[in-house]
Design an enzyme around this catalytic site. Structure first.
Site, PDB file in Angstrom:
ATOM      1  N   GLN A  79       0.849  -1.196   0.000  1.00  0.00           N
ATOM      2  CA  GLN A  79       0.000   0.000   0.000  1.00  0.00           C
ATOM      3  C   GLN A  79       0.881   1.240   0.000  1.00  0.00           C
ATOM      4  O   GLN A  79       0.394   2.356  -0.122  1.00  0.00           O
ATOM      5  CB  GLN A  79      -0.880   0.019   1.253  1.00  0.00           C
ATOM      6  N   VAL A 101       3.581   4.129  -0.942  1.00  0.00           N
ATOM      7  CA  VAL A 101       3.860   4.897  -2.166  1.00  0.00           C
ATOM      8  C   VAL A 101       5.326   5.318  -2.215  1.00  0.00           C
ATOM      9  O   VAL A 101       5.736   6.067  -3.098  1.00  0.00           O
ATOM     10  CB  VAL A 101       2.943   6.154  -2.247  1.00  0.00           C
ATOM     11  N   ASP A 102       6.138   4.817  -1.236  1.00  0.00           N
ATOM     12  CA  ASP A 102       7.495   5.351  -1.071  1.00  0.00           C
ATOM     13  C   ASP A 102       8.556   4.696  -1.960  1.00  0.00           C
ATOM     14  O   ASP A 102       9.707   5.163  -2.002  1.00  0.00           O
ATOM     15  CB  ASP A 102       7.908   5.259   0.412  1.00  0.00           C
ATOM     16  N   HIS A 118      -1.544   1.766  -4.115  1.00  0.00           N
ATOM     17  CA  HIS A 118      -1.924   3.172  -3.925  1.00  0.00           C
ATOM     18  C   HIS A 118      -1.022   4.131  -4.695  1.00  0.00           C
ATOM     19  O   HIS A 118      -0.907   5.304  -4.325  1.00  0.00           O
ATOM     20  CB  HIS A 118      -1.944   3.510  -2.418  1.00  0.00           C
ATOM     21  N   CYS A 166      -0.527  20.200 -21.567  1.00  0.00           N
ATOM     22  CA  CYS A 166      -1.891  20.482 -22.026  1.00  0.00           C
ATOM     23  C   CYS A 166      -2.554  21.582 -21.183  1.00  0.00           C
ATOM     24  O   CYS A 166      -3.683  21.977 -21.453  1.00  0.00           O
ATOM     25  CB  CYS A 166      -2.743  19.215 -21.982  1.00  0.00           C
ATOM     26  N   GLY A 224       2.798  -4.642   9.005  1.00  0.00           N
ATOM     27  CA  GLY A 224       2.827  -3.193   9.240  1.00  0.00           C
ATOM     28  C   GLY A 224       1.682  -2.422   8.623  1.00  0.00           C
ATOM     29  O   GLY A 224       1.873  -1.300   8.150  1.00  0.00           O
ATOM     30  N   GLU A 268       0.939  -3.693  17.063  1.00  0.00           N
ATOM     31  CA  GLU A 268      -0.301  -3.728  17.857  1.00  0.00           C
ATOM     32  C   GLU A 268      -1.376  -4.566  17.166  1.00  0.00           C
ATOM     33  O   GLU A 268      -1.249  -4.869  15.973  1.00  0.00           O
ATOM     34  CB  GLU A 268      -0.796  -2.297  18.084  1.00  0.00           C
TER      35      GLU A 268
HETATM   36  C1  BJW Z   1       4.642  -1.393  12.557  1.00  0.00           C
HETATM   37  C2  BJW Z   1       5.846  -0.780  12.750  1.00  0.00           C
HETATM   38  C3  BJW Z   1       6.954  -1.593  12.660  1.00  0.00           C
HETATM   39  C4  BJW Z   1       4.412   0.725  12.931  1.00  0.00           C
HETATM   40  N1  BJW Z   1       6.798  -2.878  12.402  1.00  0.00           N
HETATM   41  N2  BJW Z   1       4.514  -2.685  12.310  1.00  0.00           N
HETATM   42  C5  BJW Z   1     -15.426  -0.684   2.458  1.00  0.00           C
HETATM   43  C6  BJW Z   1     -15.787  -0.383   3.753  1.00  0.00           C
HETATM   44  C7  BJW Z   1     -15.597   0.909   4.270  1.00  0.00           C
HETATM   45  C8  BJW Z   1     -15.046   1.925   3.498  1.00  0.00           C
HETATM   46  C9  BJW Z   1     -14.680   1.629   2.208  1.00  0.00           C
HETATM   47  C10 BJW Z   1     -14.891   0.350   1.701  1.00  0.00           C
HETATM   48  N3  BJW Z   1     -14.428   0.331   0.413  1.00  0.00           N
HETATM   49  C11 BJW Z   1     -13.948   1.570   0.117  1.00  0.00           C
HETATM   50  C12 BJW Z   1     -14.108   2.377   1.180  1.00  0.00           C
HETATM   51  C13 BJW Z   1     -13.696   3.824   1.252  1.00  0.00           C
HETATM   52  C14 BJW Z   1     -12.212   3.997   1.552  1.00  0.00           C
HETATM   53  C15 BJW Z   1     -11.881   3.336   2.884  1.00  0.00           C
HETATM   54  O1  BJW Z   1     -11.326   2.259   2.982  1.00  0.00           O
HETATM   55  N4  BJW Z   1     -12.188   4.052   3.970  1.00  0.00           N
HETATM   56  C16 BJW Z   1     -11.919   3.527   5.321  1.00  0.00           C
HETATM   57  C17 BJW Z   1     -10.724   4.285   5.926  1.00  0.00           C
HETATM   58  C18 BJW Z   1     -13.164   3.712   6.120  1.00  0.00           C
HETATM   59  N5  BJW Z   1     -11.402   3.443   0.483  1.00  0.00           N
HETATM   60  C19 BJW Z   1     -11.156   4.128  -0.618  1.00  0.00           C
HETATM   61  O2  BJW Z   1     -11.649   5.235  -0.813  1.00  0.00           O
HETATM   62  C20 BJW Z   1     -10.277   3.480  -1.678  1.00  0.00           C
HETATM   63  N6  BJW Z   1     -10.921   3.547  -2.931  1.00  0.00           N
HETATM   64  C21 BJW Z   1     -11.939   2.747  -3.256  1.00  0.00           C
HETATM   65  O3  BJW Z   1     -12.301   1.839  -2.552  1.00  0.00           O
HETATM   66  O4  BJW Z   1     -12.536   3.064  -4.460  1.00  0.00           O
HETATM   67  C22 BJW Z   1     -13.841   2.501  -4.727  1.00  0.00           C
HETATM   68  C23 BJW Z   1     -14.852   3.245  -3.895  1.00  0.00           C
HETATM   69  C24 BJW Z   1     -14.895   4.616  -3.934  1.00  0.00           C
HETATM   70  C25 BJW Z   1     -15.830   5.301  -3.153  1.00  0.00           C
HETATM   71  C26 BJW Z   1     -16.678   4.594  -2.317  1.00  0.00           C
HETATM   72  C27 BJW Z   1     -16.600   3.207  -2.264  1.00  0.00           C
HETATM   73  C28 BJW Z   1     -15.675   2.521  -3.073  1.00  0.00           C
HETATM   74  C29 BJW Z   1      -8.978   4.254  -1.848  1.00  0.00           C
HETATM   75  C30 BJW Z   1      -8.113   4.204  -0.644  1.00  0.00           C
HETATM   76  C31 BJW Z   1      -6.865   5.076  -0.860  1.00  0.00           C
HETATM   77  C32 BJW Z   1      -6.008   5.166   0.384  1.00  0.00           C
HETATM   78  N7  BJW Z   1      -5.039   6.197   0.209  1.00  0.00           N
HETATM   79  C33 BJW Z   1      -4.043   6.430   1.237  1.00  0.00           C
HETATM   80  C34 BJW Z   1      -3.216   7.680   0.826  1.00  0.00           C
HETATM   81  C35 BJW Z   1      -2.263   7.317  -0.319  1.00  0.00           C
HETATM   82  C36 BJW Z   1      -1.505   8.510  -0.806  1.00  0.00           C
HETATM   83  C37 BJW Z   1      -0.542   9.046   0.214  1.00  0.00           C
HETATM   84  O5  BJW Z   1       0.391   8.345   0.642  1.00  0.00           O
HETATM   85  O6  BJW Z   1      -0.716  10.214   0.574  1.00  0.00           O
HETATM   86  O7  BJW Z   1      -3.195   5.286   1.371  1.00  0.00           O
HETATM   87  S1  BJW Z   1      -4.712   6.631   2.867  1.00  0.00           S
HETATM   88  C38 BJW Z   1      -3.407   5.819   3.701  1.00  0.00           C
HETATM   89  O8  BJW Z   1      -3.905   4.631   4.358  1.00  0.00           O
HETATM   90  C39 BJW Z   1      -2.444   5.352   2.602  1.00  0.00           C
HETATM   91  C40 BJW Z   1      -2.079   3.969   3.093  1.00  0.00           C
HETATM   92  O9  BJW Z   1      -1.599   3.168   2.028  1.00  0.00           O
HETATM   93  C41 BJW Z   1      -3.373   3.472   3.690  1.00  0.00           C
HETATM   94  C42 BJW Z   1      -3.214   2.346   4.676  1.00  0.00           C
HETATM   95  O10 BJW Z   1      -2.452   2.732   5.767  1.00  0.00           O
HETATM   96  P1  BJW Z   1      -1.415   1.713   6.434  1.00  0.00           P
HETATM   97  O11 BJW Z   1      -0.340   1.390   5.484  1.00  0.00           O
HETATM   98  O12 BJW Z   1      -2.143   0.585   7.013  1.00  0.00           O
HETATM   99  O13 BJW Z   1      -0.741   2.646   7.549  1.00  0.00           O
HETATM  100  P2  BJW Z   1      -1.261   2.995   9.036  1.00  0.00           P
HETATM  101  O14 BJW Z   1      -0.534   4.195   9.475  1.00  0.00           O
HETATM  102  O15 BJW Z   1      -2.722   3.011   9.116  1.00  0.00           O
HETATM  103  O16 BJW Z   1      -0.768   1.745   9.903  1.00  0.00           O
HETATM  104  C43 BJW Z   1       0.585   1.444  10.147  1.00  0.00           C
HETATM  105  C44 BJW Z   1       0.639   0.158  10.940  1.00  0.00           C
HETATM  106  O17 BJW Z   1       1.997  -0.206  11.091  1.00  0.00           O
HETATM  107  C45 BJW Z   1       0.044   0.298  12.366  1.00  0.00           C
HETATM  108  O18 BJW Z   1      -0.848  -0.803  12.587  1.00  0.00           O
HETATM  109  C46 BJW Z   1       1.275   0.187  13.277  1.00  0.00           C
HETATM  110  O19 BJW Z   1       0.995  -0.490  14.508  1.00  0.00           O
HETATM  111  C47 BJW Z   1       2.220  -0.611  12.417  1.00  0.00           C
HETATM  112  N8  BJW Z   1       3.622  -0.372  12.656  1.00  0.00           N
HETATM  113  N9  BJW Z   1       5.574   0.610  12.985  1.00  0.00           N
HETATM  114  C48 BJW Z   1       5.519  -3.367  12.226  1.00  0.00           C
HETATM  115  N10 BJW Z   1       8.182  -1.059  12.855  1.00  0.00           N
HETATM  116 ZN    ZN Z   2      -2.168  16.980 -19.513  1.00  0.00          ZN
END
Ligand code: BJW
Ligand code: ZN
Length: 241
Positions: free
Chosen positions: A99, A101-102, A117, A148, A185, A213
């Site tokens: 997930q 983007v880095d 992502h 454009c 993670g 966690e």
């Molecule tokens: C460690 C550690 C160490 C720390 N060792 N561990 C179904 C149900 C409900 C909602 C939805 C659904 N389907 C779609 C949705 C809507 C929405 C969604 O999911 N919302 C929920 C939040 C409620 N999803 C979307 O909108 C997606 N699109 C989509 O589904 O399109 C169709 C659609 C559209 C409209 C309506 C319905 C359907 C798109 C999602 C895009 C997410 N984008 C981001 C930003 C990317 C750009 C950027 O970087 O700026 O992606 S948000 C952000 O969260 C980023 C991440 O990839 C993503 C996940 O986060 P991640 O990686 O899990 O990080 P953290 O910080 O949350 O967790 C870190 C973890 O690491 C923690 O648990 C720590 O404990 C652990 N950790 N250090 C091991 N050393």
């Molecule tokens: Zn363009």
């Protein structure tokens, strides 16, 4: 200590699929999103990570992404990323889905990375979708534009946007067909990525979670390891080889 059951299961696994989240890059110095030191504590996602926010205030969104790009440029992959590179050649079939983007998996040397992502290193035109990999900075607060005339935006997936079709299809397939699945993670709250470990489990895979966690995955994972991926993953590789 790595549970013996994990090693025994992994040694016979034919198809291994890994899902990574921000936690794997945390030990490199990339901030996670959620949690105490997460990006969302300081910056509100509704102001930065959706298309309407970008159109309302593109300068702010550009500034935020350039701030994060600078962090990523200055750091390096960590031992967790490198352990996954070793796993790629250990298992007969290995699918790495991120997930993040880095681009740190690729910088570590992983070859087949499915980016759900997008990638912060690219920009895309909001009008004609042309991709640019040029390193662009905010030039006197003017948001960069495409040939454009359309605004350029980071080529990442914001809330409410569809994931790249090819990437999500590969991810679903890799989760359905694997016999061993690692969730590493990720807080597993953002869909559709969060459904992948569940799909793997429903299709009979042995699911292992590595996280500091508990998450929604913990309730159905076969094994949950509480620890840093940069420490746990090299231990797993060592036990396997
Ligand atoms: C460690 C550690 C160490 C720390 N060792 N561990 C179904 C149900 C409900 C909602 C939805 C659904 N389907 C779609 C949705 C809507 C929405 C969604 O999911 N919302 C929920 C939040 C409620 N999803 C979307 O909108 C997606 N699109 C989509 O589904 O399109 C169709 C659609 C559209 C409209 C309506 C319905 C359907 C798109 C999602 C895009 C997410 N984008 C981001 C930003 C990317 C750009 C950027 O970087 O700026 O992606 S948000 C952000 O969260 C980023 C991440 O990839 C993503 C996940 O986060 P991640 O990686 O899990 O990080 P953290 O910080 O949350 O967790 C870190 C973890 O690491 C923690 O648990 C720590 O404990 C652990 N950790 N250090 C091991 N050393
Ligand atoms: Zn363009």
């Amino acid at each position: 200590m790595i549970p013996l059951e994990l090693i025994e299961q992994a040694k016979t696994a034919q198809v291994v699929t890994v899902l990574t989240g921000a936690g794997i890059s945390a030990e490199s110095g990339v901030p996670t999103f959620r949690g105490e030191n997460g990006l969302w504590k300081k910056f509100r996602p509704q102001e930065l990570a959706n298309f309407d926010a970008f159109m309302r205030n593109p300068e702010l969104v550009w500034e935020w992404y350039n701030y994060r790009r600078k962090i990523i440029e200055e750091i390096s992959p960590n031992s967790g990323h490198f352990a996954l590179v070793e796993m790629e050649s250990y298992f007969p079939q290995f699918n790495l889905i991120t997930q993040n983007v880095d681009g740190l998996h690729q910088r570590a040397g992983s070859r087949n990375v499915v980016e759900l992502h997008g990638n912060i290193g690219r920009n895309r035109c909001v009008k004609c979708n042309r991709i640019s990999t040029e390193n662009l900075s905010l030039n006197g607060q003017k948001v960069p534009t495409c040939e454009c005339g359309g605004l350029l935006r980071p080529d990442v997936v914001w809330f409410g946007e569809l994931l790249p079709e090819d990437a999500i299809q590969k991810a679903f397939q890799a989760s359905k067909s694997c016999d061993f699945f690692f969730s590493i993670g990720t807080s597993a709250v953002v869909y559709p990525a969060a459904s992948l470990p569940e799909i793997a489990k429903q299709n009979g895979a042995f699911v292992v979670e590595i996280n500091l966690e508990p998450t929604p995955i913990t309730s159905f994972a076969d094994i949950s390891i509480r620890g840093k991926s940069g420490i746990v993953l090299p231990q797993i590789v060592k036990a396997l080889t």
